[in-house]
Design a protein around this motif. Structure first.
Motif, short mmCIF file in Angstrom:
data_model
loop_
_atom_site.label_atom_id
_atom_site.label_comp_id
_atom_site.label_asym_id
_atom_site.label_seq_id
_atom_site.Cartn_x
_atom_site.Cartn_y
_atom_site.Cartn_z
N LEU A 171 29.91 -9.84 -24.35
CA LEU A 171 29.50 -8.43 -24.29
C LEU A 171 28.81 -8.14 -22.96
O LEU A 171 29.14 -7.17 -22.27
N ARG A 172 27.86 -8.98 -22.59
CA ARG A 172 27.15 -8.78 -21.32
C ARG A 172 28.11 -8.84 -20.13
O ARG A 172 28.01 -8.04 -19.20
N LYS A 173 29.05 -9.79 -20.16
CA LYS A 173 30.05 -9.90 -19.07
C LYS A 173 30.93 -8.66 -19.01
O LYS A 173 31.25 -8.17 -17.92
N LEU A 231 27.74 -12.23 -27.71
CA LEU A 231 26.72 -11.58 -26.88
C LEU A 231 26.94 -11.87 -25.39
O LEU A 231 26.85 -10.97 -24.56
N ASN A 232 27.26 -13.11 -25.07
CA ASN A 232 27.54 -13.47 -23.67
C ASN A 232 28.75 -12.71 -23.13
O ASN A 232 28.73 -12.23 -22.00
N ILE A 277 30.17 -5.60 -19.94
CA ILE A 277 29.37 -4.49 -19.40
C ILE A 277 29.24 -4.62 -17.88
O ILE A 277 29.37 -3.64 -17.15
N GLU A 278 29.02 -5.85 -17.41
CA GLU A 278 28.94 -6.08 -15.96
C GLU A 278 30.29 -5.82 -15.29
O GLU A 278 30.36 -5.21 -14.23
N GLN A 328 19.63 -8.28 -29.22
CA GLN A 328 20.07 -9.54 -29.82
C GLN A 328 19.26 -9.73 -31.10
O GLN A 328 18.28 -10.45 -31.13
N LYS A 353 26.07 -0.88 -17.03
CA LYS A 353 24.81 -1.37 -17.59
C LYS A 353 23.77 -0.26 -17.77
O LYS A 353 22.99 -0.28 -18.70
N THR A 394 23.71 1.35 -21.17
CA THR A 394 23.69 0.47 -22.34
C THR A 394 22.32 -0.16 -22.56
O THR A 394 21.52 -0.31 -21.64
N LYS A 395 22.11 -0.53 -23.80
CA LYS A 395 20.95 -1.33 -24.17
C LYS A 395 21.48 -2.33 -25.20
O LYS A 395 22.20 -1.95 -26.12
N ILE A 396 21.14 -3.59 -25.02
CA ILE A 396 21.62 -4.64 -25.93
C ILE A 396 20.44 -5.21 -26.70
O ILE A 396 19.41 -5.57 -26.13
#
Length: 188
Positions: free
Chosen positions: A86-88, A83-84, A90-91, A103, A96, A99-101
């Motif tokens: 994935l967020r990186k 997840l961490n 996308i950034e 968890q 962003k 997208t919608k994440i």
């Protein structure tokens, strides 16, 4: 790992840091998109589509969809390290807004119906190869009616594994790549 096609083509994304995540190999991902974009069997138009990426890992599939023109991607990932990253990723690609994440445990998707207010043109399932209750998830997707009329589900499994799928799921194509089996299907 890199993005293969579209506006992010050739850009690198971060790999998983541990052995718990099995990223989709570039060759397999490339083959999936080749089939999506050039096969007469598949009716999905990736441009301006809504994508649901379940067991999304570091996001290589969903980000590839955005790169190739998808309107939006909803990612479901429950593993904290993935997840961490994935967020990186996308950034890193500045996507962003598309997208919608979530968890969440993917198997609780039926409780997310209020958050998944749209129909999805493409639903990608890439569970751990040892995962055995995929039919429960396919049945939940069917009951929620979140797959668009012309939408497809793509399932990534181990080719050595023999599985029967729920009666609602109609397989239209199956491809093997190394240890991977890619199954394209929809609902009756």
């Amino acid at each position: 790992m890199r993005i293969i096609g579209g506006k992010f083509s050739g850009r690198k994304i971060l790999d998983p840091l541990d052995q718990n995540t099995r990223p989709l190999k570039d060759l397999v991902r490339g083959s999936i998109f080749n089939i999506l974009e050039h096969s007469k069997l598949q009716k999905v138009i990736l441009k301006d589509s809504n994508v649901l990426d379940l067991f999304s890992g570091v996001g290589s599939f969903g980000i590839e969809c955005i790169s190739r023109g998808a309107l939006s991607v909803n990612f479901f990932e429950n593993h904290k390290n993935s997840l961490n990253i994935l967020r990186k990723n996308i950034e890193l690609l500045n996507c962003k807004k598309k997208t919608k994440i979530f968890q969440e445990d993917v198997f609780k998707i039926s409780m997310m119906k209020n958050f998944l207010k749209k129909k999805f043109d493409l639903i990608f399932l890439d569970p751990p190869f040892i995962q055995e209750n995929i039919n429960l998830l396919i049945d939940d997707i069917y009951k929620m009616k979140i797959l668009s009329k012309r939408g497809i589900i793509i399932l990534h499994r181990n080719k050595k594994r023999s599985e029967e799928y729920t009666h609602n799921f109609k397989i239209s194509r199956e491809e093997n790549y190394g240890l991977s089996k890619i199954i394209f299907g929809s609902f009756n």
